[in-house]
Structure formats: structure tokens, C-alpha cells
Scaffold this motif. Sequence first.
Motif, PDB file in Angstrom:
ATOM      1  N   GLY A 124       0.798  -1.221   0.000  1.00 48.27           N
ATOM      2  CA  GLY A 124       0.000   0.000   0.000  1.00 48.27           C
ATOM      3  C   GLY A 124       0.829   1.268   0.000  1.00 48.27           C
ATOM      4  N   ALA A 125       2.112   1.174   0.351  1.00 46.59           N
ATOM      5  CA  ALA A 125       2.947   2.383   0.445  1.00 46.59           C
ATOM      6  C   ALA A 125       3.059   3.092  -0.906  1.00 46.59           C
ATOM      7  N   HIS A 126       3.406   2.328  -1.948  1.00 42.44           N
ATOM      8  CA  HIS A 126       3.526   2.922  -3.281  1.00 42.44           C
ATOM      9  C   HIS A 126       2.152   3.299  -3.828  1.00 42.44           C
ATOM     10  N   ARG A 127       1.142   2.506  -3.515  1.00 43.89           N
ATOM     11  CA  ARG A 127      -0.202   2.782  -4.030  1.00 43.89           C
ATOM     12  C   ARG A 127      -0.739   4.107  -3.495  1.00 43.89           C
ATOM     13  N   GLN A 128      -0.488   4.400  -2.222  1.00 46.13           N
ATOM     14  CA  GLN A 128      -0.956   5.666  -1.656  1.00 46.13           C
ATOM     15  C   GLN A 128      -0.324   6.842  -2.401  1.00 46.13           C
ATOM     16  N   ARG A 129       0.947   6.703  -2.744  1.00 47.33           N
ATOM     17  CA  ARG A 129       1.605   7.782  -3.498  1.00 47.33           C
ATOM     18  C   ARG A 129       1.032   7.880  -4.904  1.00 47.33           C
ATOM     19  N   ALA A 130       0.748   6.725  -5.527  1.00 48.47           N
ATOM     20  CA  ALA A 130       0.163   6.737  -6.864  1.00 48.47           C
ATOM     21  C   ALA A 130      -1.181   7.462  -6.861  1.00 48.47           C
ATOM     22  N   VAL A 148       2.950  10.277 -14.964  1.00 50.61           N
ATOM     23  CA  VAL A 148       4.149   9.458 -15.211  1.00 50.61           C
ATOM     24  C   VAL A 148       4.675   8.899 -13.895  1.00 50.61           C
ATOM     25  N   GLU A 149       4.784   9.754 -12.887  1.00 54.93           N
ATOM     26  CA  GLU A 149       5.244   9.285 -11.575  1.00 54.93           C
ATOM     27  C   GLU A 149       4.224   8.367 -10.928  1.00 54.93           C
ATOM     28  N   ALA A 150       2.929   8.662 -11.148  1.00 60.74           N
ATOM     29  CA  ALA A 150       1.880   7.785 -10.605  1.00 60.74           C
ATOM     30  C   ALA A 150       2.005   6.387 -11.200  1.00 60.74           C
ATOM     31  N   ARG A 151       2.247   6.322 -12.507  1.00 59.17           N
ATOM     32  CA  ARG A 151       2.435   5.027 -13.161  1.00 59.17           C
ATOM     33  C   ARG A 151       3.635   4.296 -12.586  1.00 59.17           C
ATOM     34  N   SER A 152       4.726   5.019 -12.369  1.00 56.77           N
ATOM     35  CA  SER A 152       5.930   4.403 -11.802  1.00 56.77           C
ATOM     36  C   SER A 152       5.652   3.853 -10.407  1.00 56.77           C
ATOM     37  N   ALA A 153       4.899   4.619  -9.600  1.00 60.32           N
ATOM     38  CA  ALA A 153       4.601   4.192  -8.230  1.00 60.32           C
ATOM     39  C   ALA A 153       3.718   2.956  -8.212  1.00 60.32           C
ATOM     40  N   ILE A 154       2.675   2.928  -9.048  1.00 59.18           N
ATOM     41  CA  ILE A 154       1.775   1.766  -9.011  1.00 59.18           C
ATOM     42  C   ILE A 154       2.439   0.538  -9.620  1.00 59.18           C
ATOM     43  N   ASN A 155       3.336   0.737 -10.575  1.00 61.98           N
ATOM     44  CA  ASN A 155       4.081  -0.411 -11.105  1.00 61.98           C
ATOM     45  C   ASN A 155       4.971  -1.013 -10.026  1.00 61.98           C
ATOM     46  N   ALA A 156       5.594  -0.160  -9.210  1.00 62.90           N
ATOM     47  CA  ALA A 156       6.428  -0.656  -8.105  1.00 62.90           C
ATOM     48  C   ALA A 156       5.570  -1.450  -7.115  1.00 62.90           C
ATOM     49  N   VAL A 159       4.676  -4.875  -8.672  1.00 63.81           N
ATOM     50  CA  VAL A 159       5.829  -5.792  -8.683  1.00 63.81           C
ATOM     51  C   VAL A 159       6.061  -6.367  -7.284  1.00 63.81           C
ATOM     52  N   ALA A 160       5.992  -5.495  -6.282  1.00 62.52           N
ATOM     53  CA  ALA A 160       6.251  -5.941  -4.910  1.00 62.52           C
ATOM     54  C   ALA A 160       5.115  -6.793  -4.362  1.00 62.52           C
ATOM     55  N   TYR A 161       3.868  -6.476  -4.761  1.00 64.55           N
ATOM     56  CA  TYR A 161       2.701  -7.185  -4.220  1.00 64.55           C
ATOM     57  C   TYR A 161       1.765  -7.551  -5.369  1.00 64.55           C
ATOM     58  N   PRO A 162       2.129  -8.561  -6.170  1.00 62.43           N
ATOM     59  CA  PRO A 162       1.345  -8.909  -7.367  1.00 62.43           C
ATOM     60  C   PRO A 162      -0.080  -9.358  -7.054  1.00 62.43           C
ATOM     61  N   GLY A 163      -0.350  -9.771  -5.832  1.00 66.10           N
ATOM     62  CA  GLY A 163      -1.691 -10.230  -5.480  1.00 66.10           C
ATOM     63  C   GLY A 163      -2.593  -9.138  -4.956  1.00 66.10           C
ATOM     64  N   SER A 164      -2.123  -7.897  -4.944  1.00 63.39           N
ATOM     65  CA  SER A 164      -2.916  -6.798  -4.395  1.00 63.39           C
ATOM     66  C   SER A 164      -3.993  -6.359  -5.376  1.00 63.39           C
ATOM     67  N   MET A 165      -5.257  -6.615  -5.018  1.00 67.11           N
ATOM     68  CA  MET A 165      -6.362  -6.196  -5.875  1.00 67.11           C
ATOM     69  C   MET A 165      -6.516  -4.675  -5.876  1.00 67.11           C
ATOM     70  N   ALA A 166      -6.195  -4.046  -4.760  1.00 64.36           N
ATOM     71  CA  ALA A 166      -6.274  -2.585  -4.692  1.00 64.36           C
ATOM     72  C   ALA A 166      -5.284  -1.955  -5.668  1.00 64.36           C
ATOM     73  N   TRP A 168      -4.331  -3.308  -8.506  1.00 65.83           N
ATOM     74  CA  TRP A 168      -4.912  -3.462  -9.840  1.00 65.83           C
ATOM     75  C   TRP A 168      -5.919  -2.345 -10.105  1.00 65.83           C
ATOM     76  N   SER A 169      -6.760  -2.060  -9.122  1.00 67.45           N
ATOM     77  CA  SER A 169      -7.778  -1.023  -9.296  1.00 67.45           C
ATOM     78  C   SER A 169      -7.137   0.336  -9.585  1.00 67.45           C
ATOM     79  N   GLU A 170      -6.098   0.678  -8.844  1.00 67.64           N
ATOM     80  CA  GLU A 170      -5.415   1.942  -9.075  1.00 67.64           C
ATOM     81  C   GLU A 170      -4.709   1.945 -10.435  1.00 67.64           C
ATOM     82  N   HIS A 171      -4.154   0.806 -10.818  1.00 66.10           N
ATOM     83  CA  HIS A 171      -3.531   0.663 -12.142  1.00 66.10           C
ATOM     84  C   HIS A 171      -4.545   0.994 -13.228  1.00 66.10           C
ATOM     85  N   TRP A 172      -5.787   0.535 -13.085  1.00 67.37           N
ATOM     86  CA  TRP A 172      -6.817   0.811 -14.095  1.00 67.37           C
ATOM     87  C   TRP A 172      -7.242   2.276 -14.071  1.00 67.37           C
ATOM     88  N   GLU A 173      -7.281   2.858 -12.874  1.00 68.85           N
ATOM     89  CA  GLU A 173      -7.600   4.293 -12.794  1.00 68.85           C
ATOM     90  C   GLU A 173      -6.594   5.102 -13.604  1.00 68.85           C
TER      91      GLU A 173
END
Length: 469
Positions: A124-130, A148-156, A159-166, A168-173
Amino acid sequence: MRFVPIAIALQLLVSTSAAQSKVRILPERAPAGTTVSVRYQPSSAFKPAPAETLVAEILAAGPSPIVIDVPLRREGRGFVGSFRVPDDAQALFVRIAVGERVDDREHNAWYFPIHSPSGTPVQGAHRQRAIALRQGGIHGFPQRRDLVEARSAINAERVAYPGSMAAWSEHWEILEEERGESATATIRTELDSVFSLLSDRQEELVALLPWFGRTGQSERREQAERQWSDRDPRGPVAQDVAWRQATAASGPGRRLEATERVVREFSIVPDDATTHVLVREAVAAGAWDRADELIHGMPRKEPLLLTSLATRLIETGTTIDRASVLAKEAVNAARNYDPDLKPRLVSLREYRRQRAFELPMALGTYGDALRALGYPALAEKVVAEAVHLTQGRDADLNHRYVTLLVELGHHEKALEAAGNALRAGRSDRRLLTLSRQSYSVVHGSIQGFEEELARLRVALPPPGTREKN
């Protein structure tokens, strides 16, 4: 010799100046549940005056976000304070209140990820920043919007937590922001894959199901909601469906009944937001007793809710005595509040400002109640305070105040108050009518009234409209 253009030189100067403020959280890889220090070194623009206090306002973002106020004391050339990181915190966003000024790096609050005991950022650390980068802020803490930075943060995060559904949701946003409608096909394919991985993870499923609707698959969403609601009638999916149905109910009475049924059936302990919804529906439905019960069941008295109920009682001519009591409670609640009972997502500085904003509104309503009860002299004093607190910037309060003065026969004072409002441009045509009436009483006729208006240089709104505050 090469010269730097003046515009670029100025930009460099501003950037250098803005970068001088520094915030650090120590230890640098702080785990949740530990006590850490926050250190602040202000730029010259935020050098505090001797009487100014410094407070670090820290958003601990996570499942239960909260704003923590950390008083800072001088230490060496900077300032330092300490606080305990909440157990479920995922990231920290920091701004510094220097008196009533706010240093947030020009609308770009400092960000610090929370780390696990092993030293890696927690889920969730990178996701909150994204989220903050995509939205341009999070829970009132600004961030410079940067996809661009948001994309970098959610990609991180992925990668670190591939099973995180949250994640994925932010990635789609972000994908929707990047590609617009052309992202739909990709999201549908990925959504199918992710959905197939879910077993009994209902809380995460609640966040994913809306994506079926957003990608033109509403029937699939409804089918999944029926299946999960039948399988677990008191589970998160069933609760989410029940909330939506309650909100969609027609008529305030039905919405109130449906919302309270959801609270009851799912054993929900109403938070502030839920209680505000219930009170709003109760007031709209004319369920005065229920609204009163809900308001007084809260851990703190909310001036806005008390004022809202009192206003409706006055407007409907219902038990003005009761409206007067509620309005006076609102005034007292706005004047005297317990800082320890502030809402989770506001700082003490913001809470003080919120109460300062609510006080004139409460005073105005209390004045209305006193006037309705036949105490115009008391009402005038109450509303006069409200006008003073708003510095005459509220057209409605100005009108109520001048109305009371005219009713009391204080025409010279009414003219003075009306003139102040007209000069400030915080008036309406009702106030103009009252001004003409008082002018006629004071001067024996309305001769010269138009010249007086011209002297005040009033720009009146068109007939039938009121000037906005």
C-alpha cells in the motif's frame, strides 16, 4: 560568455528557494507501530516569528487514515517533534503549519513510505503515493499531479505485491487517465484474469466489481453480486449492495428507513459520514425527533447539524422553542470544542477554522429563533456578532441584521450597516429596499437616496438575483 535568460534565472531562483525547506522522518525506514521523530528545517520564507508555533500535520494514509498533529520545538537550526506511527499506516504525507501559514513545498506535501521490519515498503505504500499523484492530493494533502510518476509508483506496488487487488484497481484508474476510452479493452481483459483469482476475498471484490460496470459489463457485476449476496447475506458484497439500494430509494422518508435498516441488519457502528447522511435524511423527511437523537448520539456536538435542524424547525414554524435550544447548542459547540474529539481527517488548525466558520452560521440561526420568539433586541445583538465575525462578507447575514435594526426602529444604525454591506458588495435587493425605508425615516423623504447609492458605487445584481458571497 553565455547569459541565462532572466525568466529562466527567476525560475531557478524560485526553485532553489522552495527547495530550502526540508522535512525528515527518522529513522528513515520507519515501521508502523513505532515512535519516530519528524525534523523540519524551514526556508527563509517560512522562518517563524517569535510568537508563532510550529506543528507538523501528518497524514498517516492506510485502511484507517488519520491526521496527526505533532508540535515542533526548536533544536539547533531546525525544529523537531515525535509521534507514534499507527499500526495500519502505509505511508506518511507531511506539511508544516507555521502559525496560520502552511509549508507544503508549494502544494507538494512530503511523502514517506512506511517500511516492514525487513526494510521494504509495506503493501500500500507505493499505491498511496500513486493515488496522490493521480488525483493531485490525498485527503487534503496536496501533491503535484503527475501521471508518469503515478504510473511508476503503481508499477512498483504491483511488482512488490502482485496479489494486491487494490493495486490493480489503481492501475486501471491510471490507465483510464492515460488512454481514455481506448483503455477499456485492456481493462476488461485484465479484469477477467484478476477476477478469476478471487475466492473468498470479498472486501477486495467490493472494490473490483464496479469495474465491470465501468467497462460495459453491468450484467456481470449484478450476477456476481447476487451470487455473493446469496452465499453470504451479511458479507461485504451484500452490505455494499444494500447501501446502494438505500441511497437509490425514492423520497427522504424511504431513504432514511432503508439506510437505518442497513445499519441495523449489518450491525454497523455509524461513523461521522454515516451519521451525517442519516441526519440529512431525517431532516429532509421531517423526522425531527430522530434527527435530534442522532445528533446528540455523536461523540461531539456538530454545529452544522444542530444549525441545520434548527433552521428547518424555524422554516416550518415547528416548535420554535426547540429550535432556539438547538441553535444555542450550536453556538456553544462552535465556541467550545474538545480538540481531542476532532474528526480523523482534519488537523487541529483546520478544526479551529471549521468551528470559526460554523459560529456565524449558528449565531445567525439563533438570532432567527430569538426573533421568531419575539425577542428582536436579543436577536439583534446575536446577529451583530455574526456580522462582525464575517466582517460583513455574508450577504444573507447582512440582510438579517439590517432587518432587525429596521424592526427595532434603529434606522441610522440600519443605514450605516447597509452602507457597509453595499460598499463591500455583499448585499441583495432586499437590503436595498430596507435601506430606502430607513433613509426615508431618517431624512423625511427619499430625496437624495439615489445620489447616496451612486456615492457608494454600488453594482447591484440584476432583478431577481442575489450577489454571491
